[in-house]
Design a protein around this motif. Structure first.
Motif, PDB file in Angstrom:
ATOM      1  N   GLY A 194      19.170 -11.440 -13.353  1.00  0.00           N
ATOM      2  CA  GLY A 194      19.885 -12.690 -13.577  1.00  0.00           C
ATOM      3  C   GLY A 194      21.382 -12.586 -13.366  1.00  0.00           C
ATOM      4  O   GLY A 194      22.038 -13.588 -13.041  1.00  0.00           O
ATOM      5  N   GLN A 195      21.937 -11.384 -13.539  1.00  0.00           N
ATOM      6  CA  GLN A 195      23.387 -11.216 -13.458  1.00  0.00           C
ATOM      7  C   GLN A 195      23.877 -10.756 -12.093  1.00  0.00           C
ATOM      8  O   GLN A 195      25.067 -10.868 -11.796  1.00  0.00           O
ATOM      9  CB  GLN A 195      23.830 -10.193 -14.514  1.00  0.00           C
ATOM     10  N   HIS A 196      22.960 -10.246 -11.264  1.00  0.00           N
ATOM     11  CA  HIS A 196      23.401  -9.637 -10.002  1.00  0.00           C
ATOM     12  C   HIS A 196      23.931 -10.699  -9.043  1.00  0.00           C
ATOM     13  O   HIS A 196      23.263 -11.686  -8.763  1.00  0.00           O
ATOM     14  CB  HIS A 196      22.236  -8.886  -9.346  1.00  0.00           C
ATOM     15  N   PRO A 197      25.138 -10.496  -8.513  1.00  0.00           N
ATOM     16  CA  PRO A 197      25.738 -11.530  -7.649  1.00  0.00           C
ATOM     17  C   PRO A 197      25.006 -11.734  -6.323  1.00  0.00           C
ATOM     18  O   PRO A 197      25.198 -12.766  -5.674  1.00  0.00           O
ATOM     19  CB  PRO A 197      27.155 -10.994  -7.416  1.00  0.00           C
ATOM     20  N   GLN A 198      24.155 -10.768  -5.928  1.00  0.00           N
ATOM     21  CA  GLN A 198      23.454 -10.902  -4.645  1.00  0.00           C
ATOM     22  C   GLN A 198      22.074 -11.536  -4.787  1.00  0.00           C
ATOM     23  O   GLN A 198      21.397 -11.725  -3.771  1.00  0.00           O
ATOM     24  CB  GLN A 198      23.277  -9.521  -4.001  1.00  0.00           C
ATOM     25  N   LEU A 199      21.683 -11.902  -6.005  1.00  0.00           N
ATOM     26  CA  LEU A 199      20.320 -12.373  -6.221  1.00  0.00           C
ATOM     27  C   LEU A 199      20.274 -13.774  -6.798  1.00  0.00           C
ATOM     28  O   LEU A 199      21.122 -14.166  -7.609  1.00  0.00           O
ATOM     29  CB  LEU A 199      19.575 -11.426  -7.166  1.00  0.00           C
ATOM     30  N   ASP A 200      19.273 -14.515  -6.386  1.00  0.00           N
ATOM     31  CA  ASP A 200      18.937 -15.812  -6.968  1.00  0.00           C
ATOM     32  C   ASP A 200      17.506 -15.669  -7.485  1.00  0.00           C
ATOM     33  O   ASP A 200      16.588 -15.449  -6.689  1.00  0.00           O
ATOM     34  CB  ASP A 200      19.027 -16.907  -5.911  1.00  0.00           C
ATOM     35  N   ALA A 201      17.302 -15.755  -8.809  1.00  0.00           N
ATOM     36  CA  ALA A 201      16.033 -15.305  -9.389  1.00  0.00           C
ATOM     37  C   ALA A 201      15.459 -16.276 -10.413  1.00  0.00           C
ATOM     38  O   ALA A 201      16.154 -17.126 -10.968  1.00  0.00           O
ATOM     39  CB  ALA A 201      16.231 -13.941 -10.051  1.00  0.00           C
ATOM     40  N   THR A 202      14.166 -16.113 -10.637  1.00  0.00           N
ATOM     41  CA  THR A 202      13.484 -16.795 -11.732  1.00  0.00           C
ATOM     42  C   THR A 202      12.288 -15.935 -12.138  1.00  0.00           C
ATOM     43  O   THR A 202      12.001 -14.906 -11.514  1.00  0.00           O
ATOM     44  CB  THR A 202      13.026 -18.210 -11.341  1.00  0.00           C
ATOM     45  N   ALA A 203      11.598 -16.351 -13.194  1.00  0.00           N
ATOM     46  CA  ALA A 203      10.377 -15.667 -13.630  1.00  0.00           C
ATOM     47  C   ALA A 203       9.451 -16.700 -14.244  1.00  0.00           C
ATOM     48  O   ALA A 203       9.900 -17.732 -14.755  1.00  0.00           O
ATOM     49  CB  ALA A 203      10.695 -14.564 -14.643  1.00  0.00           C
ATOM     50  N   ILE A 204       8.155 -16.416 -14.160  1.00  0.00           N
ATOM     51  CA  ILE A 204       7.163 -17.313 -14.740  1.00  0.00           C
ATOM     52  C   ILE A 204       6.199 -16.511 -15.604  1.00  0.00           C
ATOM     53  O   ILE A 204       5.902 -15.356 -15.322  1.00  0.00           O
ATOM     54  CB  ILE A 204       6.379 -18.084 -13.657  1.00  0.00           C
ATOM     55  N   GLN A 205       5.729 -17.146 -16.678  1.00  0.00           N
ATOM     56  CA  GLN A 205       4.710 -16.552 -17.520  1.00  0.00           C
ATOM     57  C   GLN A 205       3.330 -16.863 -16.931  1.00  0.00           C
ATOM     58  O   GLN A 205       3.121 -17.919 -16.351  1.00  0.00           O
ATOM     59  CB  GLN A 205       4.796 -17.124 -18.931  1.00  0.00           C
ATOM     60  N   THR A 206       2.408 -15.918 -17.094  1.00  0.00           N
ATOM     61  CA  THR A 206       1.044 -16.119 -16.606  1.00  0.00           C
ATOM     62  C   THR A 206       0.047 -15.716 -17.685  1.00  0.00           C
ATOM     63  O   THR A 206       0.331 -14.868 -18.535  1.00  0.00           O
ATOM     64  CB  THR A 206       0.757 -15.272 -15.349  1.00  0.00           C
ATOM     65  N   VAL A 207      -1.135 -16.348 -17.634  1.00  0.00           N
ATOM     66  CA  VAL A 207      -2.271 -15.907 -18.439  1.00  0.00           C
ATOM     67  C   VAL A 207      -3.474 -15.823 -17.508  1.00  0.00           C
ATOM     68  O   VAL A 207      -3.530 -16.476 -16.473  1.00  0.00           O
ATOM     69  CB  VAL A 207      -2.584 -16.870 -19.604  1.00  0.00           C
ATOM     70  N   GLY A 208      -4.442 -14.986 -17.877  1.00  0.00           N
ATOM     71  CA  GLY A 208      -5.625 -14.853 -17.034  1.00  0.00           C
ATOM     72  C   GLY A 208      -6.346 -13.558 -17.311  1.00  0.00           C
ATOM     73  O   GLY A 208      -6.274 -13.013 -18.416  1.00  0.00           O
ATOM     74  N   LEU A 209      -7.032 -13.051 -16.291  1.00  0.00           N
ATOM     75  CA  LEU A 209      -7.806 -11.812 -16.437  1.00  0.00           C
ATOM     76  C   LEU A 209      -6.954 -10.659 -16.950  1.00  0.00           C
ATOM     77  O   LEU A 209      -7.460  -9.762 -17.624  1.00  0.00           O
ATOM     78  CB  LEU A 209      -8.418 -11.415 -15.092  1.00  0.00           C
ATOM     79  N   LYS A 210      -5.678 -10.677 -16.632  1.00  0.00           N
ATOM     80  CA  LYS A 210      -4.784  -9.594 -17.032  1.00  0.00           C
ATOM     81  C   LYS A 210      -4.049  -9.903 -18.330  1.00  0.00           C
ATOM     82  O   LYS A 210      -3.072  -9.230 -18.670  1.00  0.00           O
ATOM     83  CB  LYS A 210      -3.782  -9.310 -15.907  1.00  0.00           C
ATOM     84  N   GLY A 211      -4.528 -10.903 -19.059  1.00  0.00           N
ATOM     85  CA  GLY A 211      -3.898 -11.233 -20.339  1.00  0.00           C
ATOM     86  C   GLY A 211      -2.652 -12.077 -20.152  1.00  0.00           C
ATOM     87  O   GLY A 211      -2.551 -12.876 -19.228  1.00  0.00           O
ATOM     88  N   TYR A 212      -1.686 -11.885 -21.046  1.00  0.00           N
ATOM     89  CA  TYR A 212      -0.462 -12.673 -21.075  1.00  0.00           C
ATOM     90  C   TYR A 212       0.658 -11.840 -20.474  1.00  0.00           C
ATOM     91  O   TYR A 212       1.034 -10.809 -21.011  1.00  0.00           O
ATOM     92  CB  TYR A 212      -0.157 -13.050 -22.520  1.00  0.00           C
ATOM     93  N   ASP A 213       1.171 -12.292 -19.323  1.00  0.00           N
ATOM     94  CA  ASP A 213       2.217 -11.525 -18.647  1.00  0.00           C
ATOM     95  C   ASP A 213       3.027 -12.450 -17.761  1.00  0.00           C
ATOM     96  O   ASP A 213       3.171 -13.627 -18.072  1.00  0.00           O
ATOM     97  CB  ASP A 213       1.618 -10.359 -17.857  1.00  0.00           C
ATOM     98  N   GLY A 214       3.557 -11.949 -16.642  1.00  0.00           N
ATOM     99  CA  GLY A 214       4.349 -12.808 -15.779  1.00  0.00           C
ATOM    100  C   GLY A 214       4.895 -12.088 -14.560  1.00  0.00           C
ATOM    101  O   GLY A 214       4.807 -10.864 -14.449  1.00  0.00           O
ATOM    102  N   PHE A 215       5.413 -12.893 -13.627  1.00  0.00           N
ATOM    103  CA  PHE A 215       6.043 -12.419 -12.392  1.00  0.00           C
ATOM    104  C   PHE A 215       7.519 -12.802 -12.410  1.00  0.00           C
ATOM    105  O   PHE A 215       7.894 -13.850 -12.931  1.00  0.00           O
ATOM    106  CB  PHE A 215       5.434 -13.115 -11.168  1.00  0.00           C
ATOM    107  N   ALA A 216       8.344 -11.969 -11.800  1.00  0.00           N
ATOM    108  CA  ALA A 216       9.723 -12.344 -11.490  1.00  0.00           C
ATOM    109  C   ALA A 216       9.878 -12.388  -9.983  1.00  0.00           C
ATOM    110  O   ALA A 216       9.266 -11.598  -9.267  1.00  0.00           O
ATOM    111  CB  ALA A 216      10.708 -11.346 -12.085  1.00  0.00           C
ATOM    112  N   LEU A 217      10.665 -13.345  -9.506  1.00  0.00           N
ATOM    113  CA  LEU A 217      10.924 -13.488  -8.077  1.00  0.00           C
ATOM    114  C   LEU A 217      12.428 -13.642  -7.862  1.00  0.00           C
ATOM    115  O   LEU A 217      13.079 -14.337  -8.632  1.00  0.00           O
ATOM    116  CB  LEU A 217      10.198 -14.701  -7.483  1.00  0.00           C
ATOM    117  N   ALA A 218      12.925 -12.988  -6.822  1.00  0.00           N
ATOM    118  CA  ALA A 218      14.342 -13.105  -6.491  1.00  0.00           C
ATOM    119  C   ALA A 218      14.508 -13.120  -4.979  1.00  0.00           C
ATOM    120  O   ALA A 218      13.767 -12.436  -4.263  1.00  0.00           O
ATOM    121  CB  ALA A 218      15.137 -11.959  -7.092  1.00  0.00           C
ATOM    122  N   VAL A 219      15.479 -13.887  -4.508  1.00  0.00           N
ATOM    123  CA  VAL A 219      15.841 -13.907  -3.096  1.00  0.00           C
ATOM    124  C   VAL A 219      17.229 -13.278  -2.984  1.00  0.00           C
ATOM    125  O   VAL A 219      18.138 -13.599  -3.763  1.00  0.00           O
ATOM    126  CB  VAL A 219      15.835 -15.331  -2.533  1.00  0.00           C
TER     127      VAL A 219
END
Length: 222
Positions: A194-219
């Motif tokens: 979130g702080q890196h000046p070269q990145l534009d990022a977000t993250a999402i929470q997920t539920v499913g076969l792998k339980g409760y977790d999430g992905f982060a994505l950055a460009v």
């Protein structure tokens, strides 16, 4: 909502949206037979990685954390015939299982498995002046996610998509009392994302076969 319902929904989504011909169940079966930990992405998450790579128009992909090659195959299937995927795996046994799975999937010509500590392999790639990657997937030991992120940025270009798995950890990232190295590493990773000046990022929470977790994505920005 409980785990049984999440599992049922994931199964419905997989059965409805991923035709049998697209599935790579043989890789999961081979991983289980070899005694690998069942920590692969779920089938619908694998298909998500595949679609993101296609949307990105990726020709070069870097994966940190191979395990048995399940996510590797999903990502490699998105590449053109002259594309390349380099995947880094610490455990030689896991790498051997992955190599067999990748060969069975007909993708050995475009997948390069490099065995050893990922930080060493990343330093080697940098020293070799590897061409920038279009998509980088982080799914290895979580305490090292912060340095993996720094290497990912060095090995990227403006527009590179960086994806990280397992960034919610059953909600552990918001537990201020946690001393779990995986949670501490993930929290630091997200803060740097979130702080890196070269990145534009977000993250999402997920539920499913792998339980409760999430992905982060950055460009990576120009």
């Amino acid at each position: 909502m409980d785990q049984n319902r999440w599992n049922a929904v994931d199964s419905f989504l997989t059965d409805t949206l991923i035709p049998p011909g697209q599935r790579i169940d043989h890789a999961l079966e081979a991983n289980a037979c070899a005694g690998l930990p069942a920590i692969d992405v779920a089938p619908n998450q694998g298909k998500l990685l595949h679609l993101l790579a296609r949307i990105q128009g990726a020709r070069r992909i870097l994966e940190i954390g191979t395990l048995g090659g399940y996510s590797t195959i999903w990502l490699a299937r998105a590449l053109p015939p002259d594309g390349q995927l380099i995947t880094l795996e610490l455990n030689p046994t896991h790498a051997a299982v992955a190599s067999s799975n990748i060969q069975r999937a007909g993708l050995s010509s475009i997948v390069d498995i490099r065995v050893g500590p990922a930080l060493d392999s990343l330093a080697t790639l940098s020293a070799q002046q590897a061409r920038p990657f279009d998509l980088i997937f982080l799914d290895a030991d979580k305490p090292n996610n912060p340095p993996y992120l720094e290497w990912a940025i060095k090995l990227s270009r403006p527009g590179t998509l960086i994806i990280a798995d397992n960034v919610v950890r059953d909600g552990g990232i918001v537990d201020p009392e946690s001393t779990d190295p995986a949670i501490l590493g993930t929290r630091t990773f997200l803060e740097r994302l979130g702080q890196h000046p070269q990145l534009d990022a977000t993250a999402i929470q997920t539920v499913g076969l792998k339980g409760y977790d999430g992905f982060a994505l950055a460009v990576v920005k120009a």
